[in-house]
Structures are given as structure tokens and as C-alpha cells.
Design an enzyme around this catalytic site. Structure first.
Site, PDB file in Angstrom:
ATOM      1  N   LYS A  83      -2.361  -2.934  13.275  1.00 31.14           N
ATOM      2  CA  LYS A  83      -1.887  -3.582  12.047  1.00 31.14           C
ATOM      3  C   LYS A  83      -0.472  -4.099  12.277  1.00 31.14           C
ATOM      4  CE  LYS A  83      -2.399  -2.261   7.188  1.00 31.14           C
ATOM      5  NZ  LYS A  83      -2.348  -1.077   6.304  1.00 31.14           N
TER       6      LYS A  83
HETATM    7  C1  E4P Z   1      -3.603  -1.298   3.083  1.00 29.17           C
HETATM    8  O1  E4P Z   1      -3.765  -1.745   4.187  1.00 29.17           O
HETATM    9  C2  E4P Z   1      -2.272  -1.212   2.457  1.00 29.17           C
HETATM   10  O2  E4P Z   1      -1.399  -0.576   3.312  1.00 29.17           O
HETATM   11  C3  E4P Z   1      -2.342  -0.537   1.120  1.00 29.17           C
HETATM   12  O3  E4P Z   1      -3.517  -0.945   0.460  1.00 29.17           O
HETATM   13  C4  E4P Z   1      -1.111  -0.732   0.285  1.00 29.17           C
HETATM   14  O4  E4P Z   1      -1.344  -0.238  -0.999  1.00 29.17           O
HETATM   15  P1  E4P Z   1      -0.167   0.025  -2.058  1.00 29.17           P
HETATM   16  O5  E4P Z   1       0.358  -1.278  -2.526  1.00 29.17           O
HETATM   17  O6  E4P Z   1      -0.825   0.805  -3.158  1.00 29.17           O
HETATM   18  O7  E4P Z   1       0.870   0.825  -1.319  1.00 29.17           O
END
Ligand code: E4P
Length: 217
Positions: A83
Site C-alpha cells: 500500500k
Molecule cells: C483502508 O485501506 C483505509 O486505511 C481505511 O479504510 C481508513 O478508514 P478511516 O477513514 O476510518 O480511518
């Protein structure tokens, strides 16, 4: 639509995985911090449990450092999706890591143009953040719809991975729009099963079964 679970909590992943609800897992530095675990150890445990893509996020900011971190993360297991953030350096890292045969999830996407760039850089997944846009009184789901249109217009193969999901309605709305994947915290996935009429109806059935003396076993 595939379901990814957005957590680094092993027990929560295991519970949903046993029900066939986990097509993959996403983590980020905040979720790793919340788990209190070492990133390499916990990510390996998740990869051993789940056969689908497991996103593990780099922490470097420069492309060359992201690439080095991405290569190390990719060594954990064949199902790692590296990522990287949607910055210019992140796009450079995406191109190199995908060219090397790795899955790459480009995260922190907030505009259609960012999603277009990620697709051009060969991303396996693009992660538009619905909830964080909604928090600013803007239209998170609208972004998913715009990216769907753009990707379909040109046949981009990058998977739309709807992220920052906060409610069960986000899940059904993403499915209606045609997101390829939605990643949600375990509590949101479990809340999808809830309805007050289900509880009320079941309560009546239990009472009537008792009254009628119904026994099956
Ligand atoms: C997923 O890849 C993200 O890191 C995650 O959904 C972020 O979510 P949040 O905005 O609730 O922290």
C-alpha cells in the site's frame, strides 16, 4: 462485490474468515498501532490465515524508500498488496512495484484525477476514502461513482476498493454503484445483519414455539 476487512486484529479477522466473509484484509499504520503488534509479525499472521490480498502500507515518503519498504513487505507472503499513498512519489513506487509483479494498493484517494493517475501507474487497487469525505460534508459515494464511470469508459483494470467505510449503508451503496471491493471494519460488516424487524419477528417466533411446544431435537 468483494469484502475486505479493515483491521489488524487477528481474532476479528478469524471470526469473519470462518464465515467466508473475508476476501482480503487492509491495514494501515494507524490500525497496526491500534493492534499493538509488530507490522511484519502481524501481517505474516494475517497472510497465513487469509488467502486473498492483504494490504500492508509503507511508511516512507520518498519513492526509492517506498520501493525498498514495498519489496520487504512483499517478501512476507505472495498475497501481500503493497500500500502506497497517492502522492507523486507513491505513484512512482506503484509503477516500479507493479512492474516487478507485486500487487499495489494506492491509498488516500480523494479525487477522480488521483484515481486516473493511479490506474495509469498500473495500480491493482485504488482506495477512495468515503467516510473522510463525508466528514467534510462532501460526497464520498459520489467519488466512487465518478471513478467507476472513468474506469469503465477506458477499460482500466484497477480495482475500485472503497475505503473509510463507516456504515452498513455505505456497503450496500458501494455494491449498487459497482465498487469491486469494499473494505470495512469488523463492526460495520457485522452490523449489516441487523434489522429491528428481524429481532421483533424472531422474538414472536420464539414465544410461539414455546407456546406450541415445538421441539426439533
Ligand atoms: C483502508 O485501506 C483505509 O486505511 C481505511 O479504510 C481508513 O478508514 P478511516 O477513514 O476510518 O480511518
Amino acid at each position: 462485490m468483494k469484502f475486505f476487512v479493515d483491521t489488524a486484529e487477528i481474532d476479528a479477522i478469524a471470526e469473519l474468515n470462518a464465515l467466508g466473509m473475508v476476501d482480503g484484509v487492509t491495514t494501515n499504520p494507524s490500525l497496526i498501532m491500534k493492534s499493538g503488534r509488530d507490522i511484519l509479525e502481524v501481517t505474516k499472521e494475517i497472510c497465513d490465515m487469509v488467502s486473498g490480498p492483504v494490504s500492508a502500507e509503507v511508511v516512507a515518503l520518498k519513492a526509492e524508500d517506498m520501493i525498498a519498504e514495498g519489496r520487504k513487505l512483499a517478501e512476507i507472503a505472495p498475497n501481500i498488496a503493497v500500500k502506497v499513498p497517492l502522492t507523486w512519489d507513491g505513484l512512482k513506487a506503484c509503477k516500479v512495484l507493479t512492474d516487478e509483479g507485486n500487487m499495489v494498493n494506492v491509498t488516500l484517494c480523494f479525487t477522480p484525477n488521483q484515481a486516473l493517475l493511479a490506474a495509469k501507474a498500473g495500480a491493482t487497487f485504488i482506495s477512495p476514502f468515503i467516510g473522510r469525505l463525508d466528514d467534510l460534508n462532501t460526497d464520498g459515494l459520489g467519488l466512487i461513482a465518478e471513478i467507476r464511470t472513468i474506469y469503465d469508459n477506458f477499460g482500466f483494470e484497477t480495482n475500485i476498493l472503497a475505503a473509510s467505510i463507516r456504515t452498513p449503508n455505505h456497503m450496500s451503496d458501494c455494491a449498487k454503484i459497482g465498487a469491486d471491493v469494499a473494505t470495512a471494519p469488523p463492526n460495520v460488516i457485522k452490523a449489516m445483519a441487523n434489522h429491528v424487524l428481524t429481532d421483533k419477528g424472531l422474538d414472536q417466533f420464539v414465544k410461539d414455539a414455546e407456546k406450541a411446544g415445538i421441539k426439533i431435537l
